[in-house]
Structure formats: C-alpha cells, structure tokens
Design an enzyme around this catalytic site. Structure first.
Site, mmCIF file in Angstrom:
data_model
loop_
_atom_site.group_PDB
_atom_site.id
_atom_site.type_symbol
_atom_site.label_atom_id
_atom_site.label_comp_id
_atom_site.label_asym_id
_atom_site.label_seq_id
_atom_site.Cartn_x
_atom_site.Cartn_y
_atom_site.Cartn_z
ATOM 1 N N CYS A 88 0.848 -1.009 -0.116
ATOM 2 C CA CYS A 88 0.496 0.061 0.438
ATOM 3 C C CYS A 88 1.283 1.361 0.135
ATOM 4 O O CYS A 88 1.375 1.369 1.078
ATOM 5 C CB CYS A 88 -0.786 -0.048 1.251
ATOM 6 S SG CYS A 88 -1.663 1.107 1.543
ATOM 7 N N CYS A 236 -3.232 7.370 -4.594
ATOM 8 C CA CYS A 236 -3.139 5.440 -4.437
ATOM 9 C C CYS A 236 -1.934 5.652 -5.274
ATOM 10 O O CYS A 236 -1.489 5.318 -6.658
ATOM 11 C CB CYS A 236 -4.086 4.644 -5.792
ATOM 12 S SG CYS A 236 -4.172 3.339 -5.884
#
Length: 308
Positions: A88, A236
């Site tokens: 992530c 992201c």
C-alpha cells in the site's frame, strides 16, 4: 477488556490506521508468513480494528511488526475491510509519517519489510515522503472485458504492488460529484474481469480498477476502486506505480521524468521511475497528516466486539 493502540493518518485524503500494539504475536520467518498467520488464525483482530463500529469501509489498516531483515526499520502488514493487501503506497507514506510523529524515526532513508518484499522510503525534512516501491510492470496491453450495461471495456493490466486494470476510455466524468457512477462502473468491471477469467500473472485476481481523465493541474487525474468497494481518496501509490509501468512500456514517459498524478479529491502524488531489466522501479512522493492517537477497547461482552 482487550486494548489496541493505534495512530491514524491520512495521505492525500486516504486514511491509514497504524496498529502499534495489542494484536497477537505472529509466527513466521517472512512478512508473507506473518500475514498468512494473521489471516488464517487471528483475522478477527483485523475486523475489530477496521469494521464498524470502530472503523469504516474506507480505512486501510497497517500492523506494525518487528522487521524480518536486519537493516529494516520495521515490518508492516496492510489490510482493509475485506482482507489483506500486498503493498500500500499511501499506507507506507502514512506509516513513515506516523513513526516520525511518535519519535521512532528521523528524516532520512528507511527500509520497510512488506509481504511482497522490502520497500524503501525517504522522510524529507519538509515532512514529505518518497517511496521506492516494489518493481512494477505491465502484464498485458489493451485487454478487453465485456461489462454488462457498458459493453466492451479496454484496459491495461499492470502490477504496481497490487494488480490493476487501467482504463483510459470510459466515458465518465472523473469528478468527486460523480463518485456513484464511477464506483458502479468500476465494480461492474472488476466483477466482469473475475467472471471472465481475466487475471494478472499466475492467475492472480485483479482487485483494483483505475480510471483516468485529464487534469488541468496534473498530468492525469484518476479514480481508483479498491477491494471491498471503497474508492481511494488519494491518487493511490500502487496505482500510480502501475500507471508509470504502462507509460514506460508505451514509451510515453522517459526514465527519471516526473509524472504528477492527481486523485479524485484533487490531492497529488509525484512519481518517476528507474528501469530494472524488464521491470521499472517506481518512486512516489506524497505527504501524510496525523489525525488521531487512540486506544481501541474490545469488550468480549459486546455483541459487535469483533466488527459488524
């Protein structure tokens, strides 16, 4: 009464909940082993931390672990409302900012052990963080999927730490006031990919859909649908890494050239890459802000102690 110590942050609007203590000890020689132990034997702790009534669908969790390599600052396991995430980007930026807030690290370079391999992050003096992500690559160019109600959708399949289906032509306005339509389209596309057996390498499930549009203040604006039907408020980090891999494969972005990626909320990451054989090494720079420190309490008499 069980206690879980947390620190919350957001990176470009996307929240990260870093678990500092309170989870069970995890056996395993690698971070992948530890992730599997958490998933297979202690998953109720993930649910208690991220699901209602203590959490929400948009939260991404990060479990602070002792490192498995001698030169790493720490290990981390990422998870969300439905399960576990290999890597992530925004969460790593949030992790670094949180550890700095706690006085555990100083500005400089830090290695982090993750289930998909080590990543490096540089905490700059101004508080921004540059992530040196895992190697990224485009797996398949212009794959076609039939999406009910939308016809044939064309996209690239790329790895940036998670598997992405990247769509440039979709006919939708990539704006915050159009999130419902963007979400419906992305979820339908993700479901169609699974039903039609369109996967990443070795049959890996594509669990992120990324839509693109022009942006006046960046090179591109994206909308990213994550596992669990929650959209990414940030640009992201792994999605930007996948985008860099596609740009490199198409010869549209030179090695070392900057790419400014805006997200659906208008927050921005700055990325570039270096070539490493058949892969690229993405570098993503962003900033996280601390929002809370707290102690979660788990009362086993509570019918929703382990989440709803």
């Amino acid at each position: 009464m069980k206690q879980v110590e947390i620190i919350d942050s957001h990176t470009g609007g996307e929240p990260t909940r870093l678990v500092l203590s309170g989870f069970p000890a995890l056996a395993g020689a690698t971070m992948a082993d530890k992730r599997d132990a958490l998933r297979e034997r202690h998953d109720q702790w993930r649910r208690a931390c991220l699901l209602e009534p203590r959490g929400s669908d948009v939260l991404v969790g990060a479990l602070y672990c002792e490192p498995v390599s001698p030169d790493a600052a720490c290990g981390v396991i990422f998870f969300n409302n439905t399960g576990y995430i290999g890597m992530c980007g925004h969460g790593t930026i949030g992790l670094i900012a949180s550890l700095h807030c706690l006085g555990r690290i100083a500005p400089g370079a830090h290695k982090i052990d993750t289930p998909v391999g080590p990543v490096d992050a540089v905490l700059h003096e101004d508080g921004s963080v540059t992530l040196r992500n895992v190697p990224a690559y485009r797996y398949r160019r212009q794959a076609a999927v039939e999406v009910p109600g939308h016809g044939t959708v064309i996209g690239d399949i790329a790895w940036g730490g998670n598997w992405f289906f990247l769509v440039a032509e979709h006919g939708l306005s990539v704006r915050l006031d159009n999130v419902a339509a963007l979400s419906a389209f992305s979820c339908a596309t993700m479901q169609a990919l699974e039903e039609q057996g369109i996967t990443g390498a070795d049959g890996a499930r594509i669990d992120h859909v990324e839509l693109f549009a022009d942006d006046e203040q960046a090179d591109s604006r994206n909308f990213v649908m994550c596992p669990g039907k929650a959209y990414d408020r940030s640009p992201c980090g792994t999605g930007t890494s996948a985008k860099l891999a596609c740009l490199a494969a198409d010869g549209k972005l030179a090695e070392g050239e900057q790419w400014v990626q805006a997200g659906i909320t208008g927050s921005r990451f700055v990325g570039h890459y270096q070539r490493e054989g058949d892969f690229i090494r993405p570098y993503i720079t962003g900033r996280a802000h601390i929002t809370a420190r707290a102690m979660l309490l788990i009362d086993e008499q509570d019918p929703f102690a382990w989440g709803i």
